[in-house]
Design a protein around this motif. Structure first.
Motif, PDB file in Angstrom:
ATOM      1  N   THR A   3       0.907  -1.179   0.129  1.00 26.64           N
ATOM      2  CA  THR A   3      -0.128   0.038   0.169  1.00 26.64           C
ATOM      3  C   THR A   3       0.870   1.250  -0.128  1.00 26.64           C
ATOM      4  O   THR A   3       2.069   1.068   0.340  1.00 26.64           O
ATOM      5  CB  THR A   3      -1.038  -0.124   1.378  1.00 26.64           C
ATOM      6  N   PRO A   4       0.415   2.231  -0.396  1.00 26.62           N
ATOM      7  CA  PRO A   4       1.050   3.517  -0.373  1.00 26.62           C
ATOM      8  C   PRO A   4       1.600   3.727   0.854  1.00 26.62           C
ATOM      9  O   PRO A   4       2.994   4.328   1.023  1.00 26.62           O
ATOM     10  CB  PRO A   4       0.248   4.886  -0.895  1.00 26.62           C
ATOM     11  N   ARG A   5       0.872   3.741   2.068  1.00 22.76           N
ATOM     12  CA  ARG A   5       1.333   3.987   3.388  1.00 22.76           C
ATOM     13  C   ARG A   5       2.589   3.146   3.656  1.00 22.76           C
ATOM     14  O   ARG A   5       3.586   3.472   4.164  1.00 22.76           O
ATOM     15  CB  ARG A   5       0.335   4.026   4.249  1.00 22.76           C
ATOM     16  N   GLN A   6       2.409   1.657   3.267  1.00 18.39           N
ATOM     17  CA  GLN A   6       3.367   0.917   3.705  1.00 18.39           C
ATOM     18  C   GLN A   6       4.810   0.949   2.945  1.00 18.39           C
ATOM     19  O   GLN A   6       5.971   1.246   3.469  1.00 18.39           O
ATOM     20  CB  GLN A   6       2.979  -0.389   3.345  1.00 18.39           C
ATOM     21  N   ARG A   7       4.634   1.478   1.719  1.00 16.20           N
ATOM     22  CA  ARG A   7       5.626   1.830   0.827  1.00 16.20           C
ATOM     23  C   ARG A   7       6.611   3.111   1.626  1.00 16.20           C
ATOM     24  O   ARG A   7       7.634   3.102   1.544  1.00 16.20           O
ATOM     25  CB  ARG A   7       5.408   2.027  -0.589  1.00 16.20           C
ATOM     26  N   THR A   8       5.656   3.922   1.851  1.00 20.23           N
ATOM     27  CA  THR A   8       6.245   5.060   2.270  1.00 20.23           C
ATOM     28  C   THR A   8       7.126   4.896   3.616  1.00 20.23           C
ATOM     29  O   THR A   8       8.317   5.515   3.779  1.00 20.23           O
ATOM     30  CB  THR A   8       5.386   6.255   2.732  1.00 20.23           C
ATOM     31  N   MET A   9       6.694   4.113   4.630  1.00 19.40           N
ATOM     32  CA  MET A   9       7.327   3.667   5.651  1.00 19.40           C
ATOM     33  C   MET A   9       8.610   3.019   5.705  1.00 19.40           C
ATOM     34  O   MET A   9       9.711   3.419   5.994  1.00 19.40           O
ATOM     35  CB  MET A   9       6.384   3.024   6.581  1.00 19.40           C
ATOM     36  N   LEU A  10       8.747   2.197   4.462  1.00 20.86           N
ATOM     37  CA  LEU A  10       9.796   1.466   4.090  1.00 20.86           C
ATOM     38  C   LEU A  10      10.681   2.127   3.478  1.00 20.86           C
ATOM     39  O   LEU A  10      12.122   2.260   3.803  1.00 20.86           O
ATOM     40  CB  LEU A  10       9.262   0.306   3.261  1.00 20.86           C
ATOM     41  N   VAL A  11      10.482   3.240   2.642  1.00 21.35           N
ATOM     42  CA  VAL A  11      11.222   4.251   2.057  1.00 21.35           C
ATOM     43  C   VAL A  11      12.046   4.925   3.131  1.00 21.35           C
ATOM     44  O   VAL A  11      13.182   5.241   2.888  1.00 21.35           O
ATOM     45  CB  VAL A  11      10.621   5.071   0.842  1.00 21.35           C
ATOM     46  N   LEU A  12      11.031   5.608   3.952  1.00 25.74           N
ATOM     47  CA  LEU A  12      11.506   6.501   4.757  1.00 25.74           C
ATOM     48  C   LEU A  12      12.613   5.893   5.858  1.00 25.74           C
ATOM     49  O   LEU A  12      13.692   6.558   6.226  1.00 25.74           O
ATOM     50  CB  LEU A  12      10.481   7.215   5.353  1.00 25.74           C
ATOM     51  N   ARG A  13      12.060   4.528   6.090  1.00 31.42           N
ATOM     52  CA  ARG A  13      12.970   4.075   7.060  1.00 31.42           C
ATOM     53  C   ARG A  13      14.301   3.253   6.707  1.00 31.42           C
ATOM     54  O   ARG A  13      15.336   3.733   7.080  1.00 31.42           O
ATOM     55  CB  ARG A  13      12.157   2.812   7.787  1.00 31.42           C
ATOM     56  N   TYR A  14      14.396   2.826   5.526  1.00 28.71           N
ATOM     57  CA  TYR A  14      15.340   1.893   4.970  1.00 28.71           C
ATOM     58  C   TYR A  14      16.162   2.673   3.836  1.00 28.71           C
ATOM     59  O   TYR A  14      17.172   2.300   3.711  1.00 28.71           O
ATOM     60  CB  TYR A  14      14.975   0.515   4.660  1.00 28.71           C
ATOM     61  N   PHE A  15      15.510   3.247   3.003  1.00 30.49           N
ATOM     62  CA  PHE A  15      16.178   4.036   1.981  1.00 30.49           C
ATOM     63  C   PHE A  15      16.693   5.381   2.498  1.00 30.49           C
ATOM     64  O   PHE A  15      17.690   6.041   2.042  1.00 30.49           O
ATOM     65  CB  PHE A  15      15.318   4.321   0.813  1.00 30.49           C
ATOM     66  N   GLU A  16      15.871   6.269   3.260  1.00 29.14           N
ATOM     67  CA  GLU A  16      16.153   7.449   3.807  1.00 29.14           C
ATOM     68  C   GLU A  16      16.796   7.504   5.047  1.00 29.14           C
ATOM     69  O   GLU A  16      17.372   8.549   5.859  1.00 29.14           O
ATOM     70  CB  GLU A  16      14.875   8.366   3.780  1.00 29.14           C
ATOM     71  N   ASP A  17      16.902   6.105   5.687  1.00 29.68           N
ATOM     72  CA  ASP A  17      17.539   5.909   7.095  1.00 29.68           C
ATOM     73  C   ASP A  17      16.955   7.071   8.155  1.00 29.68           C
ATOM     74  O   ASP A  17      17.737   7.305   9.048  1.00 29.68           O
ATOM     75  CB  ASP A  17      19.232   6.038   6.840  1.00 29.68           C
ATOM     76  N   LEU A  18      15.603   7.143   7.978  1.00 32.94           N
ATOM     77  CA  LEU A  18      15.086   8.164   9.245  1.00 32.94           C
ATOM     78  C   LEU A  18      14.749   6.916  10.185  1.00 32.94           C
ATOM     79  O   LEU A  18      14.360   5.858   9.930  1.00 32.94           O
ATOM     80  CB  LEU A  18      13.933   8.669   8.712  1.00 32.94           C
ATOM     81  N   SER A  19      15.103   7.336  11.586  1.00 34.76           N
ATOM     82  CA  SER A  19      14.389   6.701  12.694  1.00 34.76           C
ATOM     83  C   SER A  19      12.878   6.758  12.707  1.00 34.76           C
ATOM     84  O   SER A  19      11.947   7.519  12.174  1.00 34.76           O
ATOM     85  CB  SER A  19      14.880   7.406  13.990  1.00 34.76           C
ATOM     86  N   GLU A  20      12.264   5.762  13.518  1.00 33.23           N
ATOM     87  CA  GLU A  20      10.820   5.531  13.690  1.00 33.23           C
ATOM     88  C   GLU A  20      10.295   7.038  14.304  1.00 33.23           C
ATOM     89  O   GLU A  20       9.339   7.583  13.892  1.00 33.23           O
ATOM     90  CB  GLU A  20      10.328   4.596  14.506  1.00 33.23           C
ATOM     91  N   THR A  21      10.984   7.778  15.131  1.00 33.18           N
ATOM     92  CA  THR A  21      10.625   8.922  15.831  1.00 33.18           C
ATOM     93  C   THR A  21      10.642  10.037  14.871  1.00 33.18           C
ATOM     94  O   THR A  21       9.644  10.760  14.636  1.00 33.18           O
ATOM     95  CB  THR A  21      11.374   9.310  16.905  1.00 33.18           C
ATOM     96  N   GLU A  22      11.438  10.023  13.860  1.00 33.80           N
ATOM     97  CA  GLU A  22      11.733  11.182  12.866  1.00 33.80           C
ATOM     98  C   GLU A  22      10.557  11.014  11.907  1.00 33.80           C
ATOM     99  O   GLU A  22       9.619  11.715  11.360  1.00 33.80           O
ATOM    100  CB  GLU A  22      12.861  10.922  12.145  1.00 33.80           C
ATOM    101  N   ILE A  23      10.286   9.627  11.580  1.00 32.60           N
ATOM    102  CA  ILE A  23       9.197   9.214  10.597  1.00 32.60           C
ATOM    103  C   ILE A  23       7.667   9.809  11.136  1.00 32.60           C
ATOM    104  O   ILE A  23       7.061  10.410  10.572  1.00 32.60           O
ATOM    105  CB  ILE A  23       9.236   7.914  10.283  1.00 32.60           C
ATOM    106  N   GLY A  61       3.297  13.050  11.049  1.00 34.72           N
ATOM    107  CA  GLY A  61       2.363  13.582  12.053  1.00 34.72           C
ATOM    108  C   GLY A  61       1.345  12.493  12.402  1.00 34.72           C
ATOM    109  O   GLY A  61       0.203  12.579  12.540  1.00 34.72           O
ATOM    110  N   VAL A  62       2.439  11.277  13.059  1.00 36.28           N
ATOM    111  CA  VAL A  62       1.507  10.000  13.214  1.00 36.28           C
ATOM    112  C   VAL A  62       2.268   9.651  14.725  1.00 36.28           C
ATOM    113  O   VAL A  62       3.519  10.229  14.994  1.00 36.28           O
ATOM    114  CB  VAL A  62       1.435   9.041  12.320  1.00 36.28           C
ATOM    115  N   ARG A  63       1.634   8.711  15.106  1.00 34.71           N
ATOM    116  CA  ARG A  63       2.392   8.048  16.332  1.00 34.71           C
ATOM    117  C   ARG A  63       3.547   7.090  16.180  1.00 34.71           C
ATOM    118  O   ARG A  63       3.378   6.550  15.094  1.00 34.71           O
ATOM    119  CB  ARG A  63       1.229   7.387  17.200  1.00 34.71           C
ATOM    120  N   VAL A  64       4.318   7.168  17.042  1.00 39.21           N
ATOM    121  CA  VAL A  64       5.452   6.032  16.621  1.00 39.21           C
ATOM    122  C   VAL A  64       5.034   4.589  16.443  1.00 39.21           C
ATOM    123  O   VAL A  64       5.393   3.833  15.807  1.00 39.21           O
ATOM    124  CB  VAL A  64       6.493   6.225  17.671  1.00 39.21           C
ATOM    125  N   GLY A  65       4.023   4.482  17.251  1.00 41.85           N
ATOM    126  CA  GLY A  65       3.366   3.001  17.242  1.00 41.85           C
ATOM    127  C   GLY A  65       2.795   2.494  15.870  1.00 41.85           C
ATOM    128  O   GLY A  65       2.887   1.463  15.428  1.00 41.85           O
TER     129      GLY A  65
END
Length: 170
Positions: free
Chosen positions: A114-134, A139-143
């Motif tokens: 899904t677009p949301r799942q793809r975005t999370m993976l891109v930001l986490r593993y390709f952009e190397d952002l932490s979960e808190t930064e994402i 504008g969502v919760r870390v959970g």
């Protein structure tokens, strides 16, 4: 436009356009759509430029606009995923067949998310952002970030098991 505004905005575009394009490409999976996405985000950023004082806020604002633009575009389209069949790798040479195959498998696997799942993976593993930064950027919760990343990795493992032999996720 005043010269100071123009110079600062141009400087930002020159410095960050490569990274922004890479993120847009990973979100869209298409070079032309990625170019359009970056341009749309930069137009919206230029309109808000004077109110964005913090350099870190500018980057976050552009990425957030790109994410929202992509999700809006996806919602307007039908729910049927399209995968380009005319895509050719940039460079093919002797010994690169495995790399090209892996890229194609990765691209197809990301397209199934899904677009949301793809975005999370891109930001986490390709952009190397932490979960808190994402979480802060979107504008969502870390959970929520953690659960989306977990679900998307599980979905990747099921739909493209050949990727887990290359590198374990997690």
């Amino acid at each position: 436009m005043d010269p100071g505004f123009d110079a600062a905005f141009r400087h930002f575009v020159v410095d960050r356009s490569g990274a922004l394009f890479r993120t847009a490409y990973l979100l869209t999976g298409d070079r032309h759509a990625a170019e359009d996405l970056v341009q749309s985000a930069l137009v919206k950023t230029a309109a808000k430029w004077r109110s964005l004082r913090d350099p870190a806020a500018i980057e976050g604002y552009v990425r957030r606009v790109m994410y929202h633009e992509q999700v809006s575009w996806w919602r307007r389209r039908s729910r049927v995923a399209e995968v380009s069949t005319e895509w050719l790798p940039d460079q093919i040479g002797d010994g690169h067949a495995d790399v090209v195959d892996l890229r194609m498998v990765m691209r197809a696997a990301l397209a199934r998310l899904t677009p949301r799942q793809r975005t999370m993976l891109v930001l986490r593993y390709f952009e190397d952002l932490s979960e808190t930064e994402i979480a802060r950027l979107l504008g969502v919760r870390v959970g929520s970030v953690r659960s989306q990343i977990y679900r998307s990795l599980e979905r990747l493992k099921k739909t493209a098991p050949e990727l887990t032999t290359v590198r374990e996720f997690g």
